[in-house]
Scaffold this active site. Structure first.
Site, PDB file in Angstrom:
ATOM      1  N   ASP A  58      -3.099  14.691 -24.422  1.00  0.00           N
ATOM      2  CA  ASP A  58      -3.828  14.561 -23.167  1.00  0.00           C
ATOM      3  C   ASP A  58      -5.081  15.430 -23.207  1.00  0.00           C
ATOM      4  OD1 ASP A  58      -3.349  13.877 -19.955  1.00  0.00           O
ATOM      5  OD2 ASP A  58      -4.396  15.780 -20.303  1.00  0.00           O
ATOM      6  N   TYR A  63     -12.783  18.828 -20.022  1.00  0.00           N
ATOM      7  CA  TYR A  63     -12.338  19.884 -20.927  1.00  0.00           C
ATOM      8  C   TYR A  63     -13.365  20.195 -22.015  1.00  0.00           C
ATOM      9  CZ  TYR A  63      -7.710  18.747 -18.965  1.00  0.00           C
ATOM     10  OH  TYR A  63      -6.651  18.490 -18.129  1.00  0.00           O
ATOM     11  N   LYS A  88      -9.804  11.585 -19.179  1.00  0.00           N
ATOM     12  CA  LYS A  88     -10.018  11.499 -17.731  1.00  0.00           C
ATOM     13  C   LYS A  88     -11.502  11.496 -17.400  1.00  0.00           C
ATOM     14  CE  LYS A  88      -5.994  14.532 -17.407  1.00  0.00           C
ATOM     15  NZ  LYS A  88      -6.191  15.225 -18.699  1.00  0.00           N
ATOM     16  N   HIS A 121     -10.062  11.916 -12.796  1.00  0.00           N
ATOM     17  CA  HIS A 121      -9.550  13.285 -12.870  1.00  0.00           C
ATOM     18  C   HIS A 121      -9.297  13.884 -11.488  1.00  0.00           C
ATOM     19  CE1 HIS A 121      -9.652  16.976 -15.763  1.00  0.00           C
ATOM     20  NE2 HIS A 121      -8.692  17.108 -14.865  1.00  0.00           N
ATOM     21  N   ILE A 243       3.285  17.487 -19.921  1.00  0.00           N
ATOM     22  CA  ILE A 243       2.316  17.799 -20.989  1.00  0.00           C
ATOM     23  C   ILE A 243       2.071  19.312 -21.078  1.00  0.00           C
ATOM     24  CG2 ILE A 243       1.138  15.580 -21.164  1.00  0.00           C
ATOM     25  CD1 ILE A 243      -0.915  16.666 -19.105  1.00  0.00           C
ATOM     26  N   SER A 246      -0.186  24.650 -25.277  1.00  0.00           N
ATOM     27  CA  SER A 246      -0.213  25.924 -25.983  1.00  0.00           C
ATOM     28  C   SER A 246      -1.137  25.782 -27.182  1.00  0.00           C
ATOM     29  CB  SER A 246       1.185  26.344 -26.450  1.00  0.00           C
ATOM     30  OG  SER A 246       1.108  27.579 -27.166  1.00  0.00           O
ATOM     31  N   VAL A 247      -1.692  26.886 -27.622  1.00  0.00           N
ATOM     32  CA  VAL A 247      -2.503  26.876 -28.835  1.00  0.00           C
ATOM     33  C   VAL A 247      -1.755  27.537 -29.990  1.00  0.00           C
ATOM     34  CG1 VAL A 247      -4.663  26.881 -27.535  1.00  0.00           C
ATOM     35  CG2 VAL A 247      -3.650  29.059 -28.242  1.00  0.00           C
ATOM     36  N   ARG A 251       5.029  28.152 -30.231  1.00  0.00           N
ATOM     37  CA  ARG A 251       5.277  27.676 -28.864  1.00  0.00           C
ATOM     38  C   ARG A 251       5.199  26.162 -28.780  1.00  0.00           C
ATOM     39  NH1 ARG A 251       1.851  32.034 -25.195  1.00  0.00           N
ATOM     40  NH2 ARG A 251       3.086  33.887 -25.760  1.00  0.00           N
TER      41      ARG A 251
END
Length: 289
Positions: A58, A63, A88, A121, A243, A246-247, A251
Site C-alpha cells: 500500500d 507519501y 491513493k 485519499h 496494512i 515497519s522499515v 518487525r
C-alpha cells in the site's frame, strides 16, 4: 517464497468486473503499509517484505515514495499477477484533469500498467469548490479506462459514502480508515456491511500506542507472541484488511507471522472492550496537505 497464507477478501463493488477467468477479484487481508517510508528507503523495505512473503503493498501519491516502491517491486522479480498494489489520489489532484494525469504519473513511477486498487485519499481536496461526488465520478472514469482494477475511498464518513453511492450508483470497493482496538469504528463498519464495502485499517497498531495497553501486553504474554502480533491477529479475525508498516526486517517478518495462532473468544472480547473512540491520526473532517 510463495507468499503468506492466502487469506483473501472478495472485492465486490468498485471493480471493473466482479469475476474474471481466475475467479472473483480479491485483496490479500494482510499487506505492508508505506506511510512515512522515504523514497530512498522504500525499495529496500518493499523488497524485504516481498522476500518474506508479502504480496500486498500500500502506497499513496501523498507519501512521495511511489518510485521507490516501484523499484522494490521490480527488484523482486515477482510476476505482476502475484502482487496486489494500492495507491491513493492526493488532495491537490481532485480536479478531473489533475486526477487523470496523476494516475498516469503514479503508474509510471511504480513501473506498472495498472493498479489493483486506487483510493481517494481524503474526502476533502485542498482547493475550494471541488465536490466529492465529482471526484468519485472521475474515479469511475479511471476505473472504466482499465488503468485500475478497483476503486475505493479512504477516510470517508457514513454520510459521505451514502452521498457518492446515491449520486453515481457505484459503491467503493474499500474504505480505508483509522482502525485499531482503541478506535473500532463500529458504526461506520455497519455501513460498510450494509453497502458491501471492505473495511481496511490504517494505523492498525494505533501508531504503537495500543501496544502499551495492559490487555494487549497480557494477551501477548499468555500466547508467547508480540503485542503487535496480537493486534494484527485481532484485525484479521474481525475480517478487516490490515496494512501494518515497519522499515525493520525483523518487525516486518514478525508482523507477517500471524497465521499460526488464533485469539480465543475471550481474548477477542477483551480486546473489543478496549474501544474508546480514541484517534491517533487526523479526523476525516480535516484537510490533509
Amino acid at each position: 517464497m510463495t507468499g503468506l497464507p492466502a487469506d483473501l477478501v472478495p472485492l465486490v463493488h468498485g471493480t471493473t468486473s466482479a469475476t474474471s477467468s481466475t475467479g472473483p477479484q480479491t485483496i490479500p487481508q494482510l499487506g505492508l503499509g508505506t506511510y512515512k517510508v522515504t523514497d530512498a528507503d522504500a525499495e529496500r523495505v518493499v523488497l524485504t517484505a516481498l522476500e518474506l512473503g508479502y504480496r500486498h503493498i500500500d502506497t499513496a501519491q501523498m507519501y512521495r515514495n511511489e518510485a521507490g516502491v516501484g523499484r522494490g517491486l521490480a527488484a523482486s522479480g515477482l510476476p505482476r499477477d502475484h502482487l496486489f498494489i494500492t495507491s491513493k489520489l492526493d488532495n491537490p489532484n481532485h480536479r478531473r484533469d489533475d486526477a487523470l494525469r496523476s494516475i498516469d504519473t503514479t503508474l509510471q513511477a511504480l513501473g506498472l500498467d495498472f493498479l489493483d486498487l486506487f483510493l481517494v485519499h481524503w474526502p476533502l481536496a485542498r482547493s475550494a469548490g471541488i465536490d466529492l461526488v465529482d471526484t468519485w465520478r472521475t474515479m469511475i472514469t479511471i476505473l472504466c479506462s482499465g488503468r485500475v482494477r478497483a476503486i475505493g475511498v479512504s477516510n470517508y464518513t457514513a454520510d459521505q459514502l451514502h452521498r457518492i453511492v446515491a449520486a453515481t450508483g457505484v459503491v467503493p470497493a474499500v474504505n480505508q480508515v483509522e482502525l485499531h482496538p482503541w478506535l473500532a469504528q463500529e458504526s461506520l463498519r455497519s455501513v460498510h456491511e450494509e453497502l458491501g464495502i471492505v473495511t481496511q485499517s490504517w494505523s492498525p497498531l494505533g501508531r504503537g500506542k495500543v501496544l502499551q495497553d495492559p490487555v494487549i501486553i497480557q494477551t501477548a504474554h499468555v500466547l508467547g507472541i508480540s503485542p503487535a502480533q496480537v493486534v494484527i491477529r485481532w484485525h484479521l479475525q474481525r475480517g478487516f484488511v490490515v496494512i501494518p508498516k515497519s522499515v525493520h526486517h525483523d518487525r516486518i517478518k514478525t508482523n507477517g507471522d500471524v497465521f499460526g495462532f488464533t485469539l480465543s473468544q475471550e481474548q477477542m472480547a477483551a480486546i473489543n472492550a478496549l474501544d474508546r473512540g480514541q484517534r491517533t491520526g487526523s479526523h476525516p473532517d480535516q484537510v490533509q496537505v
